[in-house]
Enzyme design. Structure first.
Site, PDB file in Angstrom:
ATOM      1  N   HIS A 131       0.734  -1.410   0.072  1.00 59.81           N
ATOM      2  CA  HIS A 131       0.044   0.252   0.269  1.00 59.81           C
ATOM      3  C   HIS A 131       0.765   1.135  -0.055  1.00 59.81           C
ATOM      4  CE1 HIS A 131      -3.112  -2.705   0.895  1.00 59.81           C
ATOM      5  NE2 HIS A 131      -2.634  -3.279   2.315  1.00 59.81           N
ATOM      6  N   ASP A 183      -5.568  -8.202  11.056  1.00 64.32           N
ATOM      7  CA  ASP A 183      -4.780  -7.190  11.765  1.00 64.32           C
ATOM      8  C   ASP A 183      -5.379  -7.084  13.432  1.00 64.32           C
ATOM      9  OD1 ASP A 183      -3.188  -5.223   9.554  1.00 64.32           O
ATOM     10  OD2 ASP A 183      -5.278  -6.167   8.869  1.00 64.32           O
ATOM     11  N   HIS A 207      -6.820  -4.220  -1.036  1.00 58.62           N
ATOM     12  CA  HIS A 207      -6.125  -5.475  -1.286  1.00 58.62           C
ATOM     13  C   HIS A 207      -6.580  -6.221  -2.266  1.00 58.62           C
ATOM     14  CE1 HIS A 207      -6.305  -4.528   3.079  1.00 58.62           C
ATOM     15  NE2 HIS A 207      -5.028  -4.659   3.026  1.00 58.62           N
TER      16      HIS A 207
END
Ligand code: ADP
Ligand code: ADP
Ligand code: MG
Ligand code: MG
Ligand code: MG
Ligand code: MG
Lengths: 201, 334, 334, 201
Positions: C61, C114, C221
């Site tokens: 990213h 995450d 993603h």
């Protein structure tokens, strides 16, 4: 037969239409040995030239001058200065007349060639639009028929295929340009075709 | 054939719409004369007694050229159509708007179209009584063995920066011009393309590049490279580029350099930093010292995938100029 | 099938090689503990008495997340594999290295992976006697009607920035956490993808997107969007996104906003500024005032083509925080 | 028959090889409803687990603990915490023994399921790897044959196809996930297959 300012305006309208039709083909040719935008430059340039002159009141020279300015300001690129200078020379050649004999279109072809050469310093054989304009101008100056002038331009364009390029973007590609026509010479043939059609009318 | 996927409106409107967007975002640092929509001027750079640095060229290379207009770098830019030199008028307009009475320096990449248009602009300025000079950038070492025929590519960033700093330090035009030539002579770029790009009007690839191949020595307009070869790893590509640059640059051990690892558009930062890692290793091996580095999209070719590496061979004169602060729309330093 | 064209070496090595490159370029502002190669710390940010802001997430990213580490913004980052949350250890390492004794705030996008990894990191820190808290970002309004299930995407830039400024101003952890939640609640993002992306290991498109189609509400993603539709013009895409955002944001006339027009990777600046032009028109029509804007690749998805638009609904508390200077590896302000 | 620490090390080596073979297929599945990286996470995780334990001197529990740590630190992602917690639970279940009866691999299957559920809070029916692990663990706990345990896992994986997702990345896609198997349940079946092969040996 006479060629008036209104004929000249129509000629630019036809040139604009022709370039619009051929835009993508010219871009594809330029993509092979250049940067792929020649069709866009010619379409935008001729359209701006045609637009600029439509409501103009003046001589043939005034029309050519305005077309030059319109083409240049819309385009830049290589084609802009080259054709703008060509059109300015054409205006000077035909002078401040409102009409002229059709046969004087020979002078226009010669003057456009002169202007392009003045601006770009190209000689025949360097794989540029001059390879079409130069033989056409020579034929025009020698009194050839419209058909022969066009044929000379076409032969000149065909002759660019085996050439190495020594000017402009293509000059950095060395042997890779061999076998491909110069896009500027291809659009030159189209312009010369439209002019010679006028002469023959 | 299917159109390439772009977020645009009308193809011919892209440049003007982009400029509207840029002027809206960066209204604190950029302005344009109302009669000259393709001439964009730095708000805080130009001032009396300062040489005006005017850069320019075709669009589609953003942040080059317009992104480098600002205090400490370029005073103005003439904006062309996509991949097309601007006509003379916006160059004249930019020069007149930024003119501080100390002369105008035009700097742009060495392309036939740009040379013709900017030369016409010089003639027009002369008629207005404004002294203008030109320095062409020729950093693309892959484009010709003859330096005077080389193209200007991503090295522009360093070359313009050095000249812009000299002008910002109020040096006279002879000095600014000399420094610009000096900076250009010491800047070396070479790139590879991993995909074609496509113009907003045609939305077709400008050329075909089969999967598994790359173009070596590609220009920034989608002009085909000097040769085509199989796609190699990041390290192999970097090695080929650096072998070529280091040979040409021929710098003694201990020399200091500035490095730019540049994306041609679609190549993301991850890949650029991988290239950079190898560049740093190779320069260390060669005994050269990296003084400063830039990594990112600095000189792009629309949506082309690929990257270029630029090395500027610094000296005591260039270092303070490369370090000089600048505050541009898309590039800030110091 | 042909491999997508990338400038990389071994697929599994990309993240570590990229980090080597980043640390080499940005050694003036970034460092990493020798035992923790995936924890990167700001050299000048962390200090005694200051809340440590630790951000993190998967790679791919860039410049998110690592590019936002620096004085005035994040104190450290935990770096994961491509599109994969970092494991707990680098998050713990980053927190311990940046700890100023005033508590640690973890901020990251709301993804199951995450959450699990950072929660484990919080447990590990607790055993070390370090107080850690978490604020998840959930700005992607297309990802769920339920705010707690939304993903964090490009709005991270503004949300992290507000929290980082609060921490830099030495506010206590309760305040920094409150501001982080407040910033997140007022930040709205929506994006479209024009192409798939591909992982460095597989070098295959993660999903198929036929020519002429776009994914609306795409994540960062390569997760497919909420729906697929025909590719539209820049103005139409902007209108669809802004209709959705403005409705959700429901701000009164005269409200001030910050705008981010973000590239997902392969979409160049030219297209972003064209989108921006329309955003500015639409916001003016809606009677909203643009306080500040960012345009560029801020939160990407490898080599994906596409863009997102983020609007942060500012207030008197957020404005000075968004304006607060920061000096990060890939993002500077003030 | 006994299952020793060296058998457990070999099992992880086989799991690593299996995930490496299936990497691209698992990524492709994850690309359809997730972010395309599940195969990479499983390959890297199992490889790190296998590497971490090869030269380890210790009990079955020690091996599971080290595998958990290796997997987690190499991977992160969703799979990392889920399998790391699963392996830790498996280690606790088998205890500090150097070997155990092969049939105790049932305990391992049950414990991995418990660990995954403890960490991820998923219930069957949410289109996750739990849809394979849960029925396999139930079968294992009920004393089913290795073949039946594997069949239960496969059925559970197949059952994810018509499901809507309510956890993880896929939960944001609504109806678009219908018809596609959950990639985590597909890799779970592979793991369960390798374990049940051990049991049957
Ligand atoms: N110096 C020159 N003299 C004559 N023609 C030239 C010269 N340089 C370039 N050309 C012509 O210009 C054409 C390219 O024009 P165009 O694509 O519009 O501009 P650009 O090269 O700036 O993209 C070439 O095909 C060639 O015929
Ligand atoms: N809370 C959860 N409980 C159980 N399994 C989960 C959970 N969240 C995600 N998963 C599983 O994880 C798989 C995705 O793993 P992976 O692709 O490695 O991680 P990521 O989602 O971080 O990219 C999904 O297919 C699903 O089976
Ligand atoms: Mg061209
Ligand atoms: Mg061009
Ligand atoms: Mg992932
Ligand atoms: Mg995944």
């Amino acid at each position: 037969m006479d060629f008036s300012t209104s004929d000249l305006k129509h000629l630019f309208v036809r040139l604009a239409a022709r370039m619009s039709t051929e835009r993508d083909a010219l871009c594809a040719l330029d993509g092979v040995i250049g940067d792929g935008d020649h069709g866009i430059a010619m379409e935008q340039g001729m359209k701006a030239a045609a637009d600029q002159i439509q409501s103009l009141d003046g001589s043939l020279q005034d029309v050519f001058n305005a077309a030059a300015k319109g083409f240049l300001n819309a385009v830049g690129a290589s084609s802009g200065p080259l054709y703008a200078t060509g059109f300015l020379r054409a205006g000077k050649a035909v002078g401040p007349r409102l009409a002229m004999p059709k046969d004087d279109l020979r002078l226009v072809i010669v003057a456009i060639r002169d202007g392009i050469q003045h601006r770009g310093k190209a000689e025949p054989g360097q794989k540029t639009m001059i390879d079409a304009w130069h033989p056409a101008a020579e034929a025009a100056a020698a009194g050839a028929t419209p058909t022969s002038i066009l044929a000379a331009a076409k032969d000149g364009m065909e002759a660019t295929k085996p050439m190495l390029a020594t000017l402009g973007r293509a000059s950095r590609l060395g042997e890779r340009v061999i076998g491909h026509a110069d896009p500027g010479s291809v659009s030159a043939v189209m312009i010369i075709e439209e002019i010679t059609l006028e002469m023959a009318h | 054939m299917a159109l390439t996927q772009k977020l645009i409106n009308e193809g011919n409107a892209t440049v003007d719409e982009m400029l509207d967007g840029i002027l809206a975002v960066h209204s604190d640092t950029l302005w344009r004369p109302s009669h000259a929509p393709r001439a964009v001027i730095a708000k805080h750079g130009p001032r009396s007694g300062k040489v005006a640095l005017i850069i320019g060229g075709g669009s589609g290379h953003e942040p080059t050229f317009i992104g480098f207009v600002g205090k400490g770098l370029a005073d103005g830019v003439a904006v062309g159509n996509v991949f097309a030199s601007p006509p003379p008028q916006p160059a004249v307009d930019a020069a007149l708007a930024a003119n501080g009475g100390a002369g105008v320096l035009f700097m742009y990449g060495n392309y036939a179209g740009d040379v013709m248009n900017f030369d016409m602009a010089m003639d027009m300025l002369e008629m207005e009584g404004v002294e203008a000079r030109t320095v062409l950038t020729t950093d693309d070492i892959a484009s010709s063995p003859d330096i005077s025929k080389r193209r200007g590519v991503a090295g522009n960033v360093f070359i313009f920066k050095a000249a812009g700093a000299a002008a910002d330090l109020m040096m006279p035009i002879d000095e600014v011009e000399r420094i610009a030539r000096h900076a250009n002579a010491r800047t070396y770029t070479m790139g590879v393309a991993l995909s074609s790009c496509s113009l907003p009007q045609t939305r077709q690839p400008s050329f075909d590049l089969p999967a598994g191949e790359m173009e070596i020595g590609m220009g920034i307009h989608g002009e085909p490279g000097v040769r085509r070869g199989p796609l190699r790893t990041a390290n192999e590509v970097t090695d080929e580029i650096l072998d070529t640059i280091l040979k040409e640059m021929n710098a003694p051990k201990g020399a200091r350099v500035a490095v730019l690892v540049n994306s041609l558009g679609a190549t993301p930062l991850m890949e650029l930093y991988i290239l950079y890692k190898r560049v740093a290793e190779r320069l260390a091996e060669a005994g050269l010292e990296i003084h400063s580095s830039l990594v990112g999209p600095y000189c792009t070719s629309l949506d082309m995938a690929g990257a270029s590496i630029t090395i500027m061979h610094l000296d005591d004169e260039l270092i303070p100029l490369i370090d000089h602060p600048c505050d541009c729309a898309m590039f800030r330093q110091g």
